[in-house]
Motif scaffolding. Structure first.
Motif, PDB file in Angstrom:
ATOM      1  N   VAL A 165       0.824  -1.212   0.000  1.00  0.00           N
ATOM      2  CA  VAL A 165       0.000   0.000   0.000  1.00  0.00           C
ATOM      3  C   VAL A 165       0.855   1.257   0.000  1.00  0.00           C
ATOM      4  N   LEU A 166       2.055   1.177   0.575  1.00  0.00           N
ATOM      5  CA  LEU A 166       2.950   2.329   0.544  1.00  0.00           C
ATOM      6  C   LEU A 166       3.351   2.642  -0.889  1.00  0.00           C
ATOM      7  N   ALA A 167       3.722   1.598  -1.617  1.00  0.00           N
ATOM      8  CA  ALA A 167       4.126   1.770  -3.008  1.00  0.00           C
ATOM      9  C   ALA A 167       2.955   2.220  -3.867  1.00  0.00           C
ATOM     10  N   GLU A 168       1.764   1.671  -3.612  1.00  0.00           N
ATOM     11  CA  GLU A 168       0.592   2.062  -4.384  1.00  0.00           C
ATOM     12  C   GLU A 168       0.242   3.531  -4.164  1.00  0.00           C
ATOM     13  N   ALA A 169       0.343   3.988  -2.918  1.00  0.00           N
ATOM     14  CA  ALA A 169       0.037   5.389  -2.633  1.00  0.00           C
ATOM     15  C   ALA A 169       0.971   6.312  -3.413  1.00  0.00           C
ATOM     16  N   ASN A 170       2.260   6.057  -3.355  1.00  0.00           N
ATOM     17  CA  ASN A 170       3.206   6.876  -4.120  1.00  0.00           C
ATOM     18  C   ASN A 170       2.928   6.804  -5.617  1.00  0.00           C
ATOM     19  N   ALA A 171       2.496   5.647  -6.103  1.00  0.00           N
ATOM     20  CA  ALA A 171       2.235   5.479  -7.535  1.00  0.00           C
ATOM     21  C   ALA A 171       1.123   6.399  -8.016  1.00  0.00           C
ATOM     22  N   VAL A 172       0.137   6.701  -7.154  1.00  0.00           N
ATOM     23  CA  VAL A 172      -0.946   7.595  -7.552  1.00  0.00           C
ATOM     24  C   VAL A 172      -0.696   9.023  -7.075  1.00  0.00           C
ATOM     25  N   GLY A 173       0.539   9.294  -6.642  1.00  0.00           N
ATOM     26  CA  GLY A 173       0.923  10.644  -6.267  1.00  0.00           C
ATOM     27  C   GLY A 173       0.620  11.031  -4.846  1.00  0.00           C
ATOM     28  N   THR A 174       0.263  10.048  -4.000  1.00  0.00           N
ATOM     29  CA  THR A 174      -0.084  10.323  -2.610  1.00  0.00           C
ATOM     30  C   THR A 174       1.134  10.146  -1.713  1.00  0.00           C
ATOM     31  N   LEU A 175       1.366  11.119  -0.865  1.00  0.00           N
ATOM     32  CA  LEU A 175       2.468  11.047   0.088  1.00  0.00           C
ATOM     33  C   LEU A 175       2.237   9.928   1.094  1.00  0.00           C
ATOM     34  N   VAL A 176       3.335   9.439   1.648  1.00  0.00           N
ATOM     35  CA  VAL A 176       3.293   8.380   2.659  1.00  0.00           C
ATOM     36  C   VAL A 176       4.134   8.833   3.848  1.00  0.00           C
ATOM     37  N   LEU A 177       3.556   8.766   5.047  1.00  0.00           N
ATOM     38  CA  LEU A 177       4.313   9.083   6.258  1.00  0.00           C
ATOM     39  C   LEU A 177       4.600   7.783   6.983  1.00  0.00           C
ATOM     40  N   VAL A 178       5.888   7.376   7.032  1.00  0.00           N
ATOM     41  CA  VAL A 178       6.282   6.120   7.667  1.00  0.00           C
ATOM     42  C   VAL A 178       7.416   6.361   8.662  1.00  0.00           C
ATOM     43  N   HIS A 179       7.572   5.418   9.552  1.00  0.00           N
ATOM     44  CA  HIS A 179       8.665   5.453  10.521  1.00  0.00           C
ATOM     45  C   HIS A 179       9.954   5.012   9.847  1.00  0.00           C
ATOM     46  N   ASP A 180      10.970   5.826   9.912  1.00  0.00           N
ATOM     47  CA  ASP A 180      12.235   5.523   9.257  1.00  0.00           C
ATOM     48  C   ASP A 180      12.935   4.362   9.958  1.00  0.00           C
ATOM     49  N   GLY A 181      13.558   3.497   9.160  1.00  0.00           N
ATOM     50  CA  GLY A 181      14.374   2.422   9.716  1.00  0.00           C
ATOM     51  C   GLY A 181      13.609   1.182  10.122  1.00  0.00           C
ATOM     52  N   LEU A 182      12.319   1.132   9.876  1.00  0.00           N
ATOM     53  CA  LEU A 182      11.518  -0.038  10.250  1.00  0.00           C
ATOM     54  C   LEU A 182      11.250  -0.890   9.022  1.00  0.00           C
ATOM     55  N   GLY A 183      11.610  -2.168   9.089  1.00  0.00           N
ATOM     56  CA  GLY A 183      11.359  -3.073   7.987  1.00  0.00           C
ATOM     57  C   GLY A 183      11.902  -2.538   6.678  1.00  0.00           C
ATOM     58  N   ALA A 184      11.099  -2.655   5.632  1.00  0.00           N
ATOM     59  CA  ALA A 184      11.521  -2.211   4.297  1.00  0.00           C
ATOM     60  C   ALA A 184      11.081  -0.784   3.992  1.00  0.00           C
ATOM     61  N   ASN A 185      10.654  -0.017   4.998  1.00  0.00           N
ATOM     62  CA  ASN A 185      10.123   1.321   4.748  1.00  0.00           C
ATOM     63  C   ASN A 185      11.052   2.196   3.917  1.00  0.00           C
ATOM     64  N   ALA A 186      12.337   2.210   4.291  1.00  0.00           N
ATOM     65  CA  ALA A 186      13.271   3.097   3.598  1.00  0.00           C
ATOM     66  C   ALA A 186      13.535   2.649   2.168  1.00  0.00           C
ATOM     67  N   GLU A 187      13.383   1.370   1.893  1.00  0.00           N
ATOM     68  CA  GLU A 187      13.594   0.845   0.541  1.00  0.00           C
ATOM     69  C   GLU A 187      12.389   1.102  -0.354  1.00  0.00           C
ATOM     70  N   ILE A 188      11.205   1.010   0.206  1.00  0.00           N
ATOM     71  CA  ILE A 188       9.995   1.209  -0.581  1.00  0.00           C
ATOM     72  C   ILE A 188       9.658   2.689  -0.689  1.00  0.00           C
ATOM     73  N   VAL A 189       9.855   3.427   0.379  1.00  0.00           N
ATOM     74  CA  VAL A 189       9.608   4.876   0.394  1.00  0.00           C
ATOM     75  C   VAL A 189      10.976   5.557   0.402  1.00  0.00           C
ATOM     76  N   THR A 190      11.562   5.732  -0.762  1.00  0.00           N
ATOM     77  CA  THR A 190      12.952   6.186  -0.863  1.00  0.00           C
ATOM     78  C   THR A 190      13.118   7.677  -0.585  1.00  0.00           C
ATOM     79  N   ASP A 191      12.052   8.455  -0.719  1.00  0.00           N
ATOM     80  CA  ASP A 191      12.106   9.895  -0.465  1.00  0.00           C
ATOM     81  C   ASP A 191      12.185  10.131   1.041  1.00  0.00           C
ATOM     82  N   ALA A 192      13.312  10.672   1.512  1.00  0.00           N
ATOM     83  CA  ALA A 192      13.529  10.857   2.944  1.00  0.00           C
ATOM     84  C   ALA A 192      12.508  11.794   3.569  1.00  0.00           C
ATOM     85  N   ASP A 193      11.908  12.690   2.768  1.00  0.00           N
ATOM     86  CA  ASP A 193      10.924  13.627   3.301  1.00  0.00           C
ATOM     87  C   ASP A 193       9.672  12.911   3.783  1.00  0.00           C
TER      88      ASP A 193
END
Length: 351
Positions: A263-291
């Protein structure tokens, strides 16, 4: 088992899912309520169908049927199966080991979508000895698995991402700056997300949090804050429409580690921002934008990011490596390599 005759021209592949509680097919994918693993299996199988004759063996399925994703069979029918060119087992390593004993020369892949628990430490040595390749769904997933198993008991590990539909792109839908969205099963940190949202709402009282729960697992999430709207189980198109309206996918929980996070990848695909906790699981790999990554333990950082996005939401886009067409190519390459090693299993008989 029967020998294969080259009549259909498609290579037979069996996908074995011993984890599902009921059979599943593409209509369930569109209607909603399927987990990410089942959705991924169906999408990949459908994309591979032009070149591969895929048969699914599903736990909980009571009857046979045909689908655009392949032939769908009850799990117990596996003993009567035609001899495939490759076996792909979902998550259960012991099932893969059992199948290796029955098929000593067949390519077998363990398609892993989870992090193994501590009681599975013997799986590395068993998979290595059985010559079973593990398919992980992110590089972080593969690294964590390798660390868990240890170098001496490491089987072959490959990474193939979970797929995004190729046609997911931003559109002209107007976003609601006061609307956040949580779109996962409640066991994936919803109780913590509720607390984070309640704290956030003290400073931005007009915020709402829409919760789209696929409904396949009941979970105690504690008190529900004001401003929460429950959407229930949504079809996939309806969920995408909710993503397009929201300011962001609100997922700064700090406890549930995703192996991928579709769902994180899908949200970005439709232009929707994702707010995730850095360093947890694959978050940083799937949500590559540090912002889009924050310290989920820091309410001030969460507040600052939401306030900034409400003023001006920056553009985001999909990672091309996640697109279904690219993922299907990765699977085709894997299966063609297996086919080259066992050419006698490379054609399919007519049925």
């Amino acid at each position: 088992m029967k020998a294969f005759r080259q009549e259909t021209g498609r290579v037979p592949v069996a996908i074995v899912d011993p984890c599902c509680t009921a059979g599943y097919d593409l209509p369930e994918l569109e209607a909603g309520g399927l987990g990410g693993t089942e959705a991924t299996v169906l999408r990949v199988a459908t994309a591979l169908a032009p070149r591969y004759d895929i048969t699914h063996y599903q736990s909980g399925r009571s009857h046979r049927q045909r689908s655009e994703a392949g032939q769908l069979r009850p799990l117990q029918n596996l003993d009567e199966a035609r001899r495939p060119a490759a076996l792909i087992v979902i998550n259960r390593w012991k099932v893969a080991i059992k199948l290796r004993k029955q098929h000593p020369d067949m390519p077998i892949f363990l398609w892993l979508h989870v992090y193994p628990g501590r009681h599975n430490r013997k799986m590395g040595a068993a998979l290595k000895a059985a010559d079973i390749t593990v398919i992980c769904v992110s590089n972080m997933h593969a690294r964590k698995l390798a660390e868990f198993l240890g170098t001496e008991d490491l089987p072959s590990i490959r990474v193939i991402y979970n797929p995004l539909d190729d046609d997911l792109h931003p559109d002209a839908t107007t976003r609601v700056p006061d609307r956040l969205l949580f779109a996962s099963s409640p066991h994936k940190g919803l109780a913590e997300v509720f607390r984070q949202f309640a704290t956030l709402r003290r400073d931005i009282p007009n915020l709402t949090l829409a919760v789209a729960d696929p409904g396949y697992l009941r979970w105690d999430t504690g008190p529900v804050p004001e401003g929460v709207v429950f959407l229930g189980s949504l079809s996939h198109p309806a969920l995408i429409r909710q993503m397009r309206r929201a300011l962001c996918l609100f997922y700064p929980q700090t406890t549930f580690a995703e192996t991928f996070g579709l769902v994180l990848a899908e949200a970005n695909a439709v232009g929707t921002l994702v707010l995730v906790h850095d360093g947890l699981g694959a978050n940083a790999e799937i949500v590559t934008d540090a912002d889009q990554r924050v310290d989920g333990h820091d309410p001030a950082q969460i507040l600052s990011r939401i306030q900034a996005w409400r003023r001006a939401a920056p553009p985001v886009m999909a990672n091309p490596a996640f697109r279904l067409s690219r993922v299907a190519e990765d699977w085709e390459q894997l299966l063609e390599c297996a086919r080259a090693l066992r050419p006698q299993l490379s054609v399919v008989e007519s049925v």
